[in-house]
Design a protein around this motif. Structure first.
Motif, short mmCIF file in Angstrom:
data_model
loop_
_atom_site.label_atom_id
_atom_site.label_comp_id
_atom_site.label_asym_id
_atom_site.label_seq_id
_atom_site.Cartn_x
_atom_site.Cartn_y
_atom_site.Cartn_z
N VAL A 271 0.83 -1.20 0.00
CA VAL A 271 0.00 0.00 0.00
C VAL A 271 0.87 1.26 0.00
N ALA A 272 1.93 1.26 0.80
CA ALA A 272 2.81 2.43 0.83
C ALA A 272 3.45 2.67 -0.54
N GLY A 273 3.81 1.60 -1.22
CA GLY A 273 4.50 1.73 -2.50
C GLY A 273 3.63 2.26 -3.62
N ILE A 274 2.29 2.15 -3.47
CA ILE A 274 1.41 2.62 -4.55
C ILE A 274 0.60 3.85 -4.16
N SER A 275 0.43 4.12 -2.87
CA SER A 275 -0.44 5.24 -2.46
C SER A 275 0.30 6.49 -2.03
N TRP A 276 1.60 6.37 -1.74
CA TRP A 276 2.36 7.56 -1.32
C TRP A 276 2.32 8.59 -2.44
N ASN A 277 2.04 9.83 -2.09
CA ASN A 277 1.89 10.91 -3.06
C ASN A 277 0.86 10.55 -4.13
N ALA A 278 -0.17 9.82 -3.72
CA ALA A 278 -1.24 9.37 -4.63
C ALA A 278 -0.68 8.62 -5.84
N GLY A 279 0.40 7.88 -5.61
CA GLY A 279 1.01 7.10 -6.69
C GLY A 279 1.76 7.91 -7.71
N GLN A 280 1.89 9.21 -7.48
CA GLN A 280 2.55 10.11 -8.44
C GLN A 280 4.06 10.12 -8.17
N MET A 281 4.67 8.96 -8.35
CA MET A 281 6.10 8.79 -8.11
C MET A 281 6.67 7.95 -9.25
N CYS A 282 7.83 8.34 -9.73
CA CYS A 282 8.50 7.50 -10.71
C CYS A 282 8.88 6.16 -10.09
N SER A 283 8.99 6.12 -8.76
CA SER A 283 9.38 4.90 -8.06
C SER A 283 8.20 4.08 -7.56
N ALA A 284 6.98 4.48 -7.87
CA ALA A 284 5.81 3.74 -7.39
C ALA A 284 5.92 2.27 -7.79
N THR A 285 5.77 1.38 -6.83
CA THR A 285 5.81 -0.05 -7.14
C THR A 285 4.41 -0.47 -7.59
N SER A 286 4.16 -0.23 -8.86
CA SER A 286 2.82 -0.39 -9.43
C SER A 286 2.59 -1.76 -10.05
N ARG A 287 3.63 -2.62 -10.08
CA ARG A 287 3.48 -4.00 -10.54
C ARG A 287 3.70 -4.94 -9.35
N LEU A 385 -2.59 -0.12 -9.00
CA LEU A 385 -1.73 -1.28 -8.78
C LEU A 385 -2.24 -2.45 -9.61
N CYS A 386 -1.33 -3.10 -10.32
CA CYS A 386 -1.66 -4.29 -11.12
C CYS A 386 -0.93 -5.49 -10.55
N ALA A 387 -1.63 -6.62 -10.40
CA ALA A 387 -1.06 -7.80 -9.76
C ALA A 387 -1.03 -8.98 -10.72
N ARG A 388 0.04 -9.77 -10.59
CA ARG A 388 0.18 -11.05 -11.28
C ARG A 388 0.78 -12.06 -10.29
N ARG A 389 0.48 -13.31 -10.52
CA ARG A 389 1.02 -14.37 -9.66
C ARG A 389 2.25 -15.00 -10.32
N PHE A 390 3.14 -15.55 -9.46
CA PHE A 390 4.28 -16.30 -9.98
C PHE A 390 4.47 -17.55 -9.13
#
Length: 476
Positions: A271-287, A385-390
């Motif tokens: 949640v922190a990786g995708i919601s910080w600064n409303a996801g407006q980060m080049c570093s957002a962990t969106s995958r 945020l987009c999720a995939r399983r491995f």
């Protein structure tokens, strides 16, 4: 109308053709406006920096260090006003605005320390050949243009400005037209400290101003943080001059969660990786790459956590996430929601713009997203945020690296040997293990592949503004 250009030690009104509206994104309304700098004013700023360069680069390291510590101290004295402006113009929750300010202060203090160490780096070079001596000199690269984005305006400018001044460079800074006001603080501080005229210049504007600066033949270096589309234009301008550049560009970063991880802790990191600064980060962990053995337990808890985030106006209520910073970004994120519907993606949370004043969207989670989906491959710059399983470690590494970007990644695992092994295999510039995205000024910032060229922060950030000279003398 705000007077917002600082050129040759004076505040001047803009003479450009663009009028810039400064907005409160929580209301969707402007609260200030200013005229952009003209191309002629960009010329004046570069000329002022060029004129100031000889004297500034001759100042001793301790004087430059004292100046940088003065910037840090003055930022602290303006603390509440700067936090409030970040909340109003960026839509940042208070706790995020506070961290941004602390980051900027730490950056100036850190580079003050490095500035004092510079004389020791000018040293003799041992030679194998007899009859010669050689020595190294580190010299400022010269006049630098700094172009900074709107998502972390006070921070990214500090990351560039502090090492540039520490190295002995003079500067022309162009803030984003979305958030042009907060960087005025640096000009105000320069006045307070008595910084020599022309050492720091600030010009505001839109594309015309940015193009005039990035293509100016009076610069010795350009440092740009922003989108890949604009970054490629900056690089073309620099290539015409054979000018060095630092480019900090986009990302589509992965967070890899293995099945030995504590579920609740993993949800917090995701949640922190995708919601910080409303996801407006080049570093957002969106995958999100989640191992099969934990996916069924994690995804419902993640859905609930995103649904429960408090989204609202940071100036009027206690919130976890504020609005998107601009209407343009709000429209962009909304277009990806439409694309997700067209692609038939499964949405577990959010997936829509919120029906209220301002530029709000819901924190969003799509699951089982195909690897060729636009939402999986393209930088959205929002809380999506987009999720995939491995199944296996090798698969996780391969899917994380299957991106044209390479900025950051996060690895979550109780097996620390595995976490370290995966971190080493990821093709990115920075990896967090079992952590939120804690960024320290002592470590580097920058990426591989399409995420840019060069590094900021740490000693690498300072070296980007230094030129290496060797002097070799024959003793015969």
């Amino acid at each position: 109308m705000t007077t917002s250009h600082y050129i040759a030690g004076r505040w001047v009104e803009g003479q450009g053709s663009d009028c810039i509206s400064v907005n409160d994104p929580a209301l969707g309304l402007p609260f200030a406006e200013l005229m952009a700098a003209s191309v002629a004013q960009v010329d004046q700023a570069v000329a002022a920096a060029r004129e100031a360069l000889p004297a500034w680069k001759q100042t001793n390291a301790s004087q430059r260090a004292a100046c940088l510590r003065g910037f840090a101290e003055q930022l602290g004295q303006r603390r509440e006003a700067l936090i409030t402006l970040q909340m109003r113009n960026n839509g940042k929750p208070r706790h995020e605005a506070e961290i941004d300010l602390d980051d900027a202060i730490a950056t100036f203090n850190y580079y003050a320390d490095l500035a004092e160490q510079l004389p020791q780096k000018n040293c003799d070079v041992p030679l194998a050949a007899p009859g010669f001596t050689a020595r190294t000199r580190l010299e400022p690269v010269g006049v630098v243009g700094l172009i900074v984005p709107w998502n972390f305006p006070l921070v990214t400018s500090a990351w560039k400005l502090a090492p540039a001044l520490a190295a002995g460079c003079t500067v022309v800074l162009k803030p984003s037209e979305v958030t042009p006001l907060i960087e005025q603080t640096y000009g105000q501080i320069a006045d307070t400290l008595g910084l020599p005229a022309g050492v720091l210049n600030i010009v505001n504007g839109k594309a015309e101003t940015g193009a005039a600066l990035s293509g100016h033949n009076g610069l010795d270096k350009l440092s740009f943080t922003g989108s890949n589309s604009v970054g490629s234009q900056v690089m073309r301008s620099a290539s015409a001059q054979c000018r060095p550049v630092t480019l900090e560009l986009g990302g589509k970063s992965a967070i890899v969660v293995f099945d030995d991880c504590d579920v609740e802790q993993a949800v917090e990191w995701i949640v922190a990786g995708i919601s910080w600064n409303a996801g407006q980060m080049c570093s957002a962990t969106s995958r999100l790459l989640v191992q099969d053995g934990i996916a069924d337990a994690l995804l419902p808890r993640l859905q609930a956590a995103l649904d429960n985030l408090r989204v609202g106006n940071p100036l009027s209520e206690e919130v976890d996430m504020g609005p998107l910073t601009s209407q343009a970004q709000w429209l962009k994120v909304a277009s990806y929601f439409a694309t997700a519907r067209e692609e038939g993606l499964q949405c577990l949370a959010g997936g829509k713009a919120l029906d209220r004043d301002g530029w709000f969207v819901s924190p969003t989670l799509y699951v089982d997203v195909p690897a060729d989906s636009r939402l999986w491959t393209e930088e959205i710059f929002g809380p999506v945020l987009c999720a995939r399983r491995f199944a296996t470690e090798a698969q996780a590494i391969a899917e994380a690296n299957d991106s044209r970007f390479g900025l950051v990644a996060t690895v979550c695992s109780a097996d620390l040997e595995r976490a370290e092994r995966v971190a080493d295999a990821l093709e990115v510039g920075h990896v967090w293990i079992n952590s939120v995205q804690a960024v320290f000024v002592e470590t580097s910032w920058g990426g591989t592949k399409g995420s840019g060229i060069g590094r900021e922060l740490g000693p690498w950030g300072l070296s980007g503004y230094l030129s290496v000279k060797h002097v070799t003398r024959c003793l015969g």
